[in-house]
Design an enzyme around this catalytic site. Sequence first.
Site, mmCIF file in Angstrom:
data_model
loop_
_atom_site.group_PDB
_atom_site.id
_atom_site.type_symbol
_atom_site.label_atom_id
_atom_site.label_comp_id
_atom_site.label_asym_id
_atom_site.label_seq_id
_atom_site.Cartn_x
_atom_site.Cartn_y
_atom_site.Cartn_z
ATOM 1 N N ASP A 1 22.794 9.951 -30.551
ATOM 2 C CA ASP A 1 23.364 10.918 -29.556
ATOM 3 C C ASP A 1 23.067 10.097 -28.372
ATOM 4 O OD1 ASP A 1 24.116 12.741 -31.339
ATOM 5 O OD2 ASP A 1 22.541 14.159 -31.246
ATOM 6 N N ASP B 1 18.665 7.161 -29.735
ATOM 7 C CA ASP B 1 19.178 7.325 -31.045
ATOM 8 C C ASP B 1 20.551 7.598 -30.754
ATOM 9 O OD1 ASP B 1 19.721 9.698 -29.710
ATOM 10 O OD2 ASP B 1 18.077 10.892 -30.670
ATOM 11 N N ASP C 1 18.131 9.454 -24.856
ATOM 12 C CA ASP C 1 17.112 8.818 -26.169
ATOM 13 C C ASP C 1 17.561 7.632 -26.897
ATOM 14 O OD1 ASP C 1 15.448 11.001 -25.941
ATOM 15 O OD2 ASP C 1 16.630 12.337 -27.273
ATOM 16 N N GLU D 1 18.918 13.161 -20.686
ATOM 17 C CA GLU D 1 19.500 13.819 -21.771
ATOM 18 C C GLU D 1 18.592 14.961 -22.074
ATOM 19 O OE1 GLU D 1 19.717 11.321 -25.192
ATOM 20 O OE2 GLU D 1 20.240 13.109 -26.545
#
Length: 689
Positions: free
Chosen positions: A540, A538, A536, A463
């Site tokens: 997203d 998180d 990641d 990513e």
Amino acid sequence: MAENHYVASDITVLEGLEAVRLRPGMYIGSTGPKGLHHILWEIVDNAIDEAANGYADKIEVRIYKDGSISVEDNGRGIPTDIHPKMKVSGVQVVFTQLHAGGKFDEHNYAYSGGLHGVGASVTNALSKWLKVRVYQNGTTYEMAFRSYYDKAKKRYESGIPEGPLVNTKQKTKKHGTFVQFMPDDSVFSTTEFQLTTIARRLNELAFLNRGLTITLVDERITRNEYLEETEGETANTVQLDLVGASEPYSVTYRYEGGISDFVTYLTDGKTRLYQKPLYFRTEREGILIEFSLQHTSEFTENLFSFVNNIPTPEGGFHEMGFRGGLTRMLNDYARDNKLLKDKEANFLGDDFREGLTAVLSIKMQNVQFEGQTKTKLGNPEVRAPIESAVVEGLRSLASDSKNRKTFEEIIKKAQGAARVRIAARQAKDTARAKNSIDGLMLVGKLAACSGKKPELNELFIVEGDSAGGTAKQARVRQFQSILPLRGKPLNVEKKRLDQVLANEEIRTIISALGAGIGSDFNLDKLNYHKVIILSDADQDGFHIRCILLTFFFRYMRPLVLAGHVYIGMPPLYKVYRANGSVEEYAYDDNELQEKIEKVGRGYLVQRYKGLGEMSAEQLWTTTLDPARRNLTQVTIEDAAAADEMITTLMGDKVEGRKEFLNRYANFNKEDAFMDKIRLKKEGEDGEEA
Ligand code: TTJ
């Protein structure tokens, strides 16, 4: 002794058995363990036939310390009177006449045939000795046979009667047949009967003949010894020295529900979509037809078919009839109940068979076995009657209000399968429109590895451009390829999956993997045996991971099924000392505490917000290095969960969305999703890192 008298009248018969002894392989396939058990199944088949015709409900198989084995049923007993043509007792005919089964009676089915069915005389011919007892007319009849080398004649004599059938005049209330034999060690490479082989088949036979009680006794071992031996295999700790622990090992199989219990057994440990298997039994055109089925949350089809109790793993016309009937009835049902709209196309058979576990058992005469292993039914005439029996059976089951939920669930499962199937076809069309995936040029960003061995190669889908750049520096270029996903190219919440297909990065993935897409997908062409999603920790990153998994689930399902997809886990924290003397990484909060204790006084903690914050060195140590990284293998269930998530979030049905968000109230924390991931770490299955 009356021996001479018998030898004279039996010359042709004896020649028959001699042929068996000369070429055992022709009759029982081999003289290895399979052939050894084959001569047991010949005897068992006779007892099963008696039960299938309704004359017996108990069978006992017993293995003795001396290595012999016996089969006993409580049927009518082999005929003891003199056979009008053969001029000897029925018992003698059965054990000395090739291909003379246990049945003379035209009104009975002799189901055994096909694979076995060479007759009890073959067992006699290949035994050192064989004893028969028939309990009939309130008395007990006995007869014994023997095989030996005749020095005078300079040849082997097989299955010779030691005398005629005699009425011992021992009174009994029992009725039935008892046969005990000792396999000939000059024929077989091994004469040791395998408890597990016999147990497995007897258990199967009990499933296939509902209500029949089959007992297996092994006098070679005690219950205690059996428990000790299998202790490692059973999860429960076993209690030794119970009452009867020094008795011979014995087990009894009996299934009131027959093949319905079989299906329940086969779906053990899986998520069933409805409580009880469907079950139906009927007779049509002289064929006894029974089937039972159950859908689970899995995706493969498991159809186990049997003809006359013999497994038919190669399929054949009975399976075609079953599948045809299932598809026809369920499509009709879906239309009638408006579960298929007028303008919608029918479901395909495959849609109804996703996650299906079924047992089909038919009993018929004149079986033709074909195929590589002679386990494929070659009788075309059975197809139509089976198909119509399945349609009729399912209709009558569906008309029972108790089964409403079951049929609803079946259609729902098919709808899911159809949705994926249609999406996959659209994907292929899109790909075609873009001038064929195969000829697609790699769009610059892939840093391909130099190695040419797919089984060693790894593709990291990373990513973000910046993390991608770091990964390119950190990787070992011989076997690690890096494909960065730019920015948020897969902000797909509002995109349809076929639009996702048009996405450059996705097309680069397809091209990089080299194995095609949809129904053209070919694992043999795969360029990377590890496809590692690196996003990641998180929200997203979580979304990107979900959309990639959904993509793989729909368009490259074999990739997931074969276990090639992984999720890379970057650490969340670095625990270190200011002077740089110690550096530890933690992948979750528990580990953080551990590492803090490990580093001790003066520790500092850095929390990584994304992959992009790491140096190449750190990324290598924590996430890329096969020796130190933390990979999770993606299961098909994980991918399906991702698909469900994406579908629900994208879907326009507000209800579904609400319900979903309630169920996954905390999904921002990824927990809901991570819960679904079986934490199978890289290397756990012995695979090379
Ligand atoms: C044949 O028709 C008349 C009534 O008895 C029928 C018969 O043969 N029944 C029968 C045979 N029951 N059980 C057997 C049998 C059982 C064993 C264990 C072995 C053999 C060879 C036959």
